[in-house]
Design a protein around this motif. Structure first.
Motif, short mmCIF file in Angstrom:
data_model
loop_
_atom_site.label_atom_id
_atom_site.label_comp_id
_atom_site.label_asym_id
_atom_site.label_seq_id
_atom_site.Cartn_x
_atom_site.Cartn_y
_atom_site.Cartn_z
N THR A 1 0.83 -1.21 0.00
CA THR A 1 0.00 0.00 0.00
C THR A 1 0.86 1.25 0.00
O THR A 1 0.63 2.19 -0.79
N LEU A 2 1.88 1.28 0.86
CA LEU A 2 2.74 2.46 0.94
C LEU A 2 3.49 2.70 -0.37
O LEU A 2 3.59 3.85 -0.83
N ASN A 3 4.01 1.65 -0.98
CA ASN A 3 4.76 1.83 -2.22
C ASN A 3 3.87 2.33 -3.35
O ASN A 3 4.31 3.14 -4.18
N ALA A 4 2.62 1.88 -3.39
CA ALA A 4 1.69 2.38 -4.40
C ALA A 4 1.40 3.86 -4.17
O ALA A 4 1.39 4.66 -5.12
N VAL A 5 1.19 4.24 -2.92
CA VAL A 5 0.92 5.65 -2.60
C VAL A 5 2.13 6.52 -2.93
O VAL A 5 1.99 7.66 -3.43
N LYS A 6 3.34 5.99 -2.71
CA LYS A 6 4.57 6.77 -2.94
C LYS A 6 4.80 7.11 -4.40
O LYS A 6 5.57 8.03 -4.71
N LEU A 7 4.16 6.39 -5.32
CA LEU A 7 4.34 6.70 -6.74
C LEU A 7 3.96 8.14 -7.06
O LEU A 7 4.64 8.80 -7.87
N ILE A 8 2.92 8.63 -6.43
CA ILE A 8 2.43 9.99 -6.75
C ILE A 8 3.48 11.04 -6.38
O ILE A 8 3.90 11.83 -7.25
N PRO A 9 3.95 11.10 -5.14
CA PRO A 9 4.96 12.13 -4.82
C PRO A 9 6.29 11.89 -5.53
O PRO A 9 6.99 12.86 -5.86
N TYR A 10 6.66 10.63 -5.80
CA TYR A 10 7.91 10.39 -6.52
C TYR A 10 7.84 10.96 -7.93
O TYR A 10 8.80 11.56 -8.42
N PHE A 11 6.71 10.78 -8.61
CA PHE A 11 6.53 11.39 -9.93
C PHE A 11 6.54 12.91 -9.81
O PHE A 11 7.16 13.61 -10.63
N ALA A 12 5.87 13.44 -8.80
CA ALA A 12 5.79 14.89 -8.62
C ALA A 12 7.17 15.50 -8.38
O ALA A 12 7.44 16.62 -8.81
N LEU A 13 8.04 14.76 -7.70
CA LEU A 13 9.39 15.25 -7.43
C LEU A 13 10.36 15.00 -8.58
O LEU A 13 11.53 15.34 -8.50
N GLY A 14 9.88 14.36 -9.66
CA GLY A 14 10.71 14.13 -10.83
C GLY A 14 11.73 13.02 -10.68
O GLY A 14 12.72 12.98 -11.42
N GLN A 15 11.48 12.09 -9.74
CA GLN A 15 12.45 11.03 -9.51
C GLN A 15 12.18 9.79 -10.36
O GLN A 15 12.95 8.83 -10.33
N LEU A 16 11.08 9.76 -11.10
CA LEU A 16 10.78 8.64 -11.98
C LEU A 16 10.63 9.15 -13.40
O LEU A 16 9.89 10.09 -13.67
N ASP A 17 11.34 8.53 -14.35
CA ASP A 17 11.19 8.87 -15.75
C ASP A 17 11.24 7.58 -16.57
O ASP A 17 11.48 6.49 -16.06
N LEU A 18 11.05 7.70 -17.89
CA LEU A 18 10.98 6.51 -18.75
C LEU A 18 12.28 5.73 -18.76
O LEU A 18 12.28 4.50 -18.83
N SER A 19 13.41 6.44 -18.69
CA SER A 19 14.70 5.76 -18.69
C SER A 19 14.87 4.89 -17.45
O SER A 19 15.28 3.72 -17.54
N ASN A 20 14.54 5.45 -16.29
CA ASN A 20 14.63 4.67 -15.05
C ASN A 20 13.67 3.50 -15.05
O ASN A 20 14.01 2.40 -14.59
N LEU A 21 12.45 3.72 -15.57
CA LEU A 21 11.47 2.64 -15.61
C LEU A 21 11.92 1.50 -16.51
O LEU A 21 11.73 0.32 -16.19
N ALA A 22 12.56 1.84 -17.64
CA ALA A 22 13.07 0.80 -18.55
C ALA A 22 14.17 -0.01 -17.89
O ALA A 22 14.22 -1.24 -18.02
N THR A 23 15.05 0.66 -17.16
CA THR A 23 16.12 -0.04 -16.44
C THR A 23 15.54 -0.95 -15.37
O THR A 23 15.95 -2.10 -15.21
N SER A 24 14.56 -0.43 -14.61
CA SER A 24 13.93 -1.23 -13.58
C SER A 24 13.27 -2.48 -14.17
O SER A 24 13.32 -3.57 -13.58
N ALA A 25 12.65 -2.31 -15.35
CA ALA A 25 11.92 -3.42 -15.96
C ALA A 25 12.84 -4.59 -16.29
O ALA A 25 12.41 -5.75 -16.26
N THR A 26 14.10 -4.32 -16.62
CA THR A 26 15.02 -5.42 -16.95
C THR A 26 15.31 -6.31 -15.74
O THR A 26 15.76 -7.45 -15.89
N LEU A 27 15.04 -5.80 -14.53
CA LEU A 27 15.31 -6.54 -13.31
C LEU A 27 14.07 -7.21 -12.73
O LEU A 27 14.16 -7.90 -11.71
N PHE A 28 12.91 -7.00 -13.36
CA PHE A 28 11.67 -7.57 -12.83
C PHE A 28 11.70 -9.09 -12.70
O PHE A 28 11.29 -9.64 -11.67
N PRO A 29 12.15 -9.84 -13.72
CA PRO A 29 12.14 -11.32 -13.58
C PRO A 29 12.97 -11.80 -12.38
O PRO A 29 12.53 -12.67 -11.63
#
Length: 256
Positions: A183-211
C-alpha cells in the motif's frame, strides 16, 4: 539506453537481497538495496530505480500471502503511515535523510535489546505475553514507517517495533507487513513522480530486473513458509537488530 555491465554487477545482488526481504525474510536484507545500487548510480537515482522493482515484488508477495494478514494491525497503522508519507513529501528538500536513519536505527536497536532482556528475564518461567493494540503507538510508529519509507526506504523497523510485540502467527505477520508496504509503495508513486524522480529511462532499467525480482521474492516466501514460530520470531528480531544497526552506521558515517 540501458546501463552497462558494471551496473548489473551491483544491481543483481541488490535485487536478490531486496526480493528475499519482500518474501518475508526481514528488513535487514532490504536495507542493503539502495547502498549497493549507490555504488553504480547516485543514491537518489538508486531509490527511484528500486521503487518500481519494489512494486513488482509487492505484486508477487501479495499473491503468495493473499490468504494471510491481520486487518486490525493494518487499519491501526495505515492512517499514520499515509500522514508520514505526506510529511516526507512536503519536507523532502529540508530534512537530512542521514539524521532520520540514525534516529530510526537507534530506536530499533534499543527496542531489540529490550526484547532480548525480556527474554532473558523470562527464563525464570514468566511468559512473554502479546501486547494489545494501542492507538497512540500505532499512530506514532505508523507515521515513522511512512516517513522513513518515503525518504529513505527505511520504513520496516518502525513497523516491526509496533507489530512484533503483538506476537501474531508468523504467516499472519508476514501477510500484514506485505500488505502494509505494498500500500505504501503504491501511494509513494504519486509524490515520486511529482518530485521528478521517476522517468521513462529509469522505468526501462527497472523493468530489466523484474524477472529476477520476482524469482527472489518467491524464494523468500518459500523459506518463510517453512519456519516455525519458535524460529521465526527470534529470526525477525535478529533481522530487526541488523537493520537498525545498518541505519545507525549509515547515519553516523554520513554525518561524521
Amino acid at each position: 539506453m540501458l546501463p552497462d555491465l558494471d551496473f548489473y554487477l551491483v544491481a543483481v545482488p541488490a535485487v536478490l537481497l531486496v526480493g528475499l526481504s519482500k518474501g518475508g525474510m526481514g528488513e535487514a536484507l532490504s536495507l542493503m538495496g539502495v547502498p549497493l545500487l549507490s555504488l553504480a548510480v547516485s543514491p537518489v537515482e538508486a531509490a527511484a530505480l528500486l521503487l518500481p522493482i519494489l512494486i513488482a515484488m509487492d505484486m508477487v508477495s501479495l499473491w503468495f500471502w493473499r490468504k494471510h494478514g491481520d486487518r486490525k494491525t493494518l487499519f491501526m497503522l495505515l492512517p499514520g503511515a499515509i500522514v508520514g508519507i505526506a510529511v516526507g513529501w512536503a519536507t523532502a528538500a529540508h530534512v537530512p535523510r542521514d539524521a532520520l536513519r540514525l534516529i530510526i536505527g537507534t530506536i530499533t536497536v534499543v527496542f531489540v535489546l529490550r526484547y532480548a532482556y525480556t527474554v532473558w528475564l523470562s527464563r525464570s518461567g514468566a511468559p512473554i505475553l502479546p501486547k494489545p493494540h494501542r492507538r497512540g503507538p500505532a499512530a506514532l510508529w505508523g507515521s515513522f514507517a511512512g516517513y522513513g519509507s518515503f525518504v529513505a526506504h527505511a520504513g520496516g523497523p518502525p513497523f516491526q517495533i509496533y507489530a512484533l510485540p503483538l506476537k501474531l502467527d508468523p504467516r499472519e505477520y508476514t501477510g500484514t507487513i506485505v500488505r502494509f508496504f505494498a500500500t505504501l509503495n503504491a501511494v509513494k508513486l504519486i509524490p515520486y513522480f511529482a518530485l521528478g524522480q521517476l522517468d521513462l529511462s529509469n522505468l526501462a532499467t527497472s523493468a530489466t530486473l523484474f524477472p529476477l525480482a520476482m524469482l527472489a521474492t518467491a524464494c523468500g516466501v518459500w523459506i518463510v513458509r517453512r519456519m516455525k514460530a519458535q524460529i521465526f520470531y527470534p529470526f525477525m528480531y535478529t533481522m530487526a537488530f541488523f537493520a537498525g544497526s545498518k541505519l545507525v552506521w549509515d547515519g553516523l558515517s554520513s554525518l561524521f
